[in-house]
Write a protein that holds these residues in place. Structure first.
Motif, PDB file in Angstrom:
ATOM      1  N   ALA A  45     162.779 102.799  82.050  1.00  0.00           N
ATOM      2  CA  ALA A  45     164.139 103.293  81.801  1.00  0.00           C
ATOM      3  C   ALA A  45     164.936 102.311  80.952  1.00  0.00           C
ATOM      4  CB  ALA A  45     164.839 103.539  83.130  1.00  0.00           C
ATOM      5  N   ILE A  46     164.798 101.018  81.226  1.00  0.00           N
ATOM      6  CA  ILE A  46     165.544 100.004  80.471  1.00  0.00           C
ATOM      7  C   ILE A  46     165.082  99.969  79.020  1.00  0.00           C
ATOM      8  CG2 ILE A  46     165.927  97.520  80.237  1.00  0.00           C
ATOM      9  CD1 ILE A  46     165.819  97.367  83.307  1.00  0.00           C
ATOM     10  N   LEU A  47     163.765 100.049  78.804  1.00  0.00           N
ATOM     11  CA  LEU A  47     163.224  99.996  77.451  1.00  0.00           C
ATOM     12  C   LEU A  47     163.320 101.335  76.727  1.00  0.00           C
ATOM     13  CD1 LEU A  47     160.017  97.891  78.196  1.00  0.00           C
ATOM     14  CD2 LEU A  47     162.127  97.096  77.100  1.00  0.00           C
ATOM     15  N   GLU A  48     163.720 102.388  77.459  1.00  0.00           N
ATOM     16  CA  GLU A  48     163.855 103.724  76.892  1.00  0.00           C
ATOM     17  C   GLU A  48     162.569 104.162  76.203  1.00  0.00           C
ATOM     18  OE1 GLU A  48     167.254 103.601  74.374  1.00  0.00           O
ATOM     19  OE2 GLU A  48     168.676 103.633  76.031  1.00  0.00           O
ATOM     20  N   ARG A  49     161.471 103.976  76.927  1.00  0.00           N
ATOM     21  CA  ARG A  49     160.161 104.317  76.377  1.00  0.00           C
ATOM     22  C   ARG A  49     159.644 105.616  76.995  1.00  0.00           C
ATOM     23  NH1 ARG A  49     156.267  99.344  77.176  1.00  0.00           N
ATOM     24  NH2 ARG A  49     154.817 100.987  76.500  1.00  0.00           N
ATOM     25  N   GLU A  50     158.905 106.344  76.175  1.00  0.00           N
ATOM     26  CA  GLU A  50     158.227 107.527  76.686  1.00  0.00           C
ATOM     27  C   GLU A  50     156.949 107.078  77.388  1.00  0.00           C
ATOM     28  OE1 GLU A  50     159.208 110.608  76.681  1.00  0.00           O
ATOM     29  OE2 GLU A  50     161.053 110.246  75.536  1.00  0.00           O
ATOM     30  N   GLU A  51     156.578 107.788  78.423  1.00  0.00           N
ATOM     31  CA  GLU A  51     155.367 107.433  79.166  1.00  0.00           C
ATOM     32  C   GLU A  51     154.594 108.698  79.488  1.00  0.00           C
ATOM     33  OE1 GLU A  51     155.565 106.350  83.243  1.00  0.00           O
ATOM     34  OE2 GLU A  51     154.288 104.593  83.005  1.00  0.00           O
ATOM     35  N   GLU A  52     153.291 108.561  79.600  1.00  0.00           N
ATOM     36  CA  GLU A  52     152.473 109.690  80.014  1.00  0.00           C
ATOM     37  C   GLU A  52     152.883 110.103  81.421  1.00  0.00           C
ATOM     38  OE1 GLU A  52     148.497 107.636  81.681  1.00  0.00           O
ATOM     39  OE2 GLU A  52     148.844 107.349  79.528  1.00  0.00           O
ATOM     40  N   PRO A  53     152.587 111.323  81.820  1.00  0.00           N
ATOM     41  CA  PRO A  53     153.008 111.793  83.150  1.00  0.00           C
ATOM     42  C   PRO A  53     152.642 110.795  84.237  1.00  0.00           C
ATOM     43  CG  PRO A  53     152.000 113.569  81.921  1.00  0.00           C
ATOM     44  CD  PRO A  53     151.820 112.319  81.085  1.00  0.00           C
ATOM     45  N   PRO A  54     153.609 110.429  85.090  1.00  0.00           N
ATOM     46  CA  PRO A  54     153.356 109.402  86.106  1.00  0.00           C
ATOM     47  C   PRO A  54     152.363 109.878  87.150  1.00  0.00           C
ATOM     48  CG  PRO A  54     155.468 110.460  86.511  1.00  0.00           C
ATOM     49  CD  PRO A  54     154.971 110.987  85.195  1.00  0.00           C
ATOM     50  N   ALA A  55     151.685 108.909  87.721  1.00  0.00           N
ATOM     51  CA  ALA A  55     150.782 109.214  88.823  1.00  0.00           C
ATOM     52  C   ALA A  55     151.591 109.589  90.060  1.00  0.00           C
ATOM     53  CB  ALA A  55     149.890 108.003  89.100  1.00  0.00           C
ATOM     54  N   ALA A  56     150.881 110.101  91.053  1.00  0.00           N
ATOM     55  CA  ALA A  56     151.561 110.466  92.295  1.00  0.00           C
ATOM     56  C   ALA A  56     152.236 109.236  92.884  1.00  0.00           C
ATOM     57  CB  ALA A  56     150.548 111.035  93.281  1.00  0.00           C
ATOM     58  N   PRO A  57     153.456 109.377  93.393  1.00  0.00           N
ATOM     59  CA  PRO A  57     154.162 108.212  93.948  1.00  0.00           C
ATOM     60  C   PRO A  57     153.421 107.655  95.150  1.00  0.00           C
ATOM     61  CG  PRO A  57     155.291 110.238  94.540  1.00  0.00           C
ATOM     62  CD  PRO A  57     154.226 110.614  93.551  1.00  0.00           C
ATOM     63  N   PRO A  58     153.558 106.361  95.386  1.00  0.00           N
ATOM     64  CA  PRO A  58     152.918 105.765  96.566  1.00  0.00           C
ATOM     65  C   PRO A  58     153.448 106.402  97.846  1.00  0.00           C
ATOM     66  CG  PRO A  58     153.742 104.062  95.071  1.00  0.00           C
ATOM     67  CD  PRO A  58     154.302 105.369  94.597  1.00  0.00           C
ATOM     68  N   PRO A  59     152.656 106.417  98.897  1.00  0.00           N
ATOM     69  CA  PRO A  59     153.115 107.044 100.148  1.00  0.00           C
ATOM     70  C   PRO A  59     154.329 106.319 100.717  1.00  0.00           C
ATOM     71  CG  PRO A  59     151.076 105.822 100.482  1.00  0.00           C
ATOM     72  CD  PRO A  59     151.308 105.883  99.014  1.00  0.00           C
ATOM     73  N   GLY A  60     155.186 107.083 101.401  1.00  0.00           N
ATOM     74  CA  GLY A  60     156.354 106.495 102.036  1.00  0.00           C
ATOM     75  C   GLY A  60     155.968 105.622 103.214  1.00  0.00           C
ATOM     76  N   ILE A  61     156.926 104.844 103.688  1.00  0.00           N
ATOM     77  CA  ILE A  61     156.647 103.881 104.748  1.00  0.00           C
ATOM     78  C   ILE A  61     156.853 104.489 106.134  1.00  0.00           C
ATOM     79  CG2 ILE A  61     157.421 101.693 105.762  1.00  0.00           C
ATOM     80  CD1 ILE A  61     158.038 100.744 102.937  1.00  0.00           C
ATOM     81  N   VAL A  62     157.861 105.336 106.287  1.00  0.00           N
ATOM     82  CA  VAL A  62     158.236 105.821 107.615  1.00  0.00           C
ATOM     83  C   VAL A  62     157.629 107.188 107.916  1.00  0.00           C
ATOM     84  CG1 VAL A  62     160.152 106.443 109.121  1.00  0.00           C
ATOM     85  CG2 VAL A  62     160.364 104.480 107.578  1.00  0.00           C
TER      86      VAL A  62
END
Length: 286
Positions: A45-62
């Motif tokens: 977000a800071i670098l304002e770069r395009e990225e390939e579709p993100p991987a699945a988010p890491p599992p939540g903690i709770v």
């Protein structure tokens, strides 16, 4: 608090510690992954770069249920029984037979024993509750640092602030000494870090180590700083020397210092007065 005998409180704290230890395993394994994902998203977000579709988010903690890291199969409740679940499975996943790390029962057992020791030391009251929070935070930090060489601010800062707030009670130390010890604890290792870096061009420790010693100072005051540094250095030298002698650790590979600070801090928290009295007796100090 009640008429229950102390041994029942100690036993209850041990059982609670086993259950909390199971949750701490989740924190140790999942928090760094979630932090890394957040850092990556922030950098993009800071670098304002395009990225390939993100991987699945890491599992939540709770709220995310426990599952096998290899086959992703959701674990049954009886597989999650602290220590005994791992023993019944003989250290392997029920579904894919992949080995399960001994970290799981070890963290649970250490948390249970340390929790029982806290109630044995402080009795059944609010000081024991504070001591349990202190213990659980140190175990989580140690596990994360051993795996990733990170001491997350998300745990260190609440530990620091809780210590300062408890000084208003006071718990172990008055507010003034707590604030002074936190500042000196931070600056002492900060000075060592920069001195070592200027002399060698290398980083001898991470910034999290400064913050962790500051948190211990906030909890226990100035009197803990030198003993904790000396004890942690001694423990680190023994562990590091043993691993190198067994050829399980290379001299050039960095070793996290946070677990040694945490271990020394917890020992001093529980038995500092007794250790100091024993030292004074042996050396003739009064």
């Amino acid at each position: 608090m009640t008429d229950l005998p102390l041994w029942m409180w100690i036993l209850s704290a041990g059982v609670l510690g086993l259950l909390v230890g199971s949750f701490l395993n989740v924190v140790i394994l999942r928090l760094p992954a979630r932090l890394e994902a957040e850092w990556r998203a922030d950098a993009i977000a800071i670098l304002e770069r395009e990225e390939e579709p993100p991987a699945a988010p890491p599992p939540g903690i709770v709220f995310e249920p426990s599952h096998c890291p290899k086959c992703k199969h959701r674990l049954a409740f009886y597989d999650n029984i602290p220590v005994f679940g791992w023993l019944m499975l003989r250290g392997r996943c029920r579904y894919c037979r992949e080995p399960i790390s001994a970290q799981y029962p070890l963290v649970e057992l250490v948390t249970g024993l340390c929790s029982a020791a806290i109630v044995w030391r402080f009795g059944a009251g609010w000081p024991a509750l504070a001591g349990l929070a202190f213990t659980w935070a140190l175990i989580a930090l140690s596990g994360i640092d051993l795996r990733t060489q990170l001491l997350p601010d998300q745990i260190v800062y609440p530990l620091l602030w809780l210590g300062l707030l408890l000084s208003l009670a006071p718990f172990l130390v008055q507010p003034g000494p707590a604030i002074l010890a936190a500042a000196i604890g931070y600056l002492s290792l900060w000075s060592v870090y920069w001195g070592f870096k200027l002399l060698t061009g290398k980083e001898g420790m991470g910034h999290g180590d400064f913050k962790l010693l500051a948190a211990l100072g906030a909890w226990m005051g100035l009197g803990c700083l030198l003993p904790v540094v000396l004890l942690s250095s001694l423990i680190g030298a023994i562990v590091g020397g043993t691993l190198m002698a067994l050829k399980r650790h290379d001299r050039d590979v960095p070793m996290p210092f946070g677990p040694f600070i945490a271990a020394a801090g917890w020992v001093w928290f529980v038995a500092g007065d007794q250790l100091w009295a024993a030292y004074a007796h042996l050396t003739g100090l009064h």
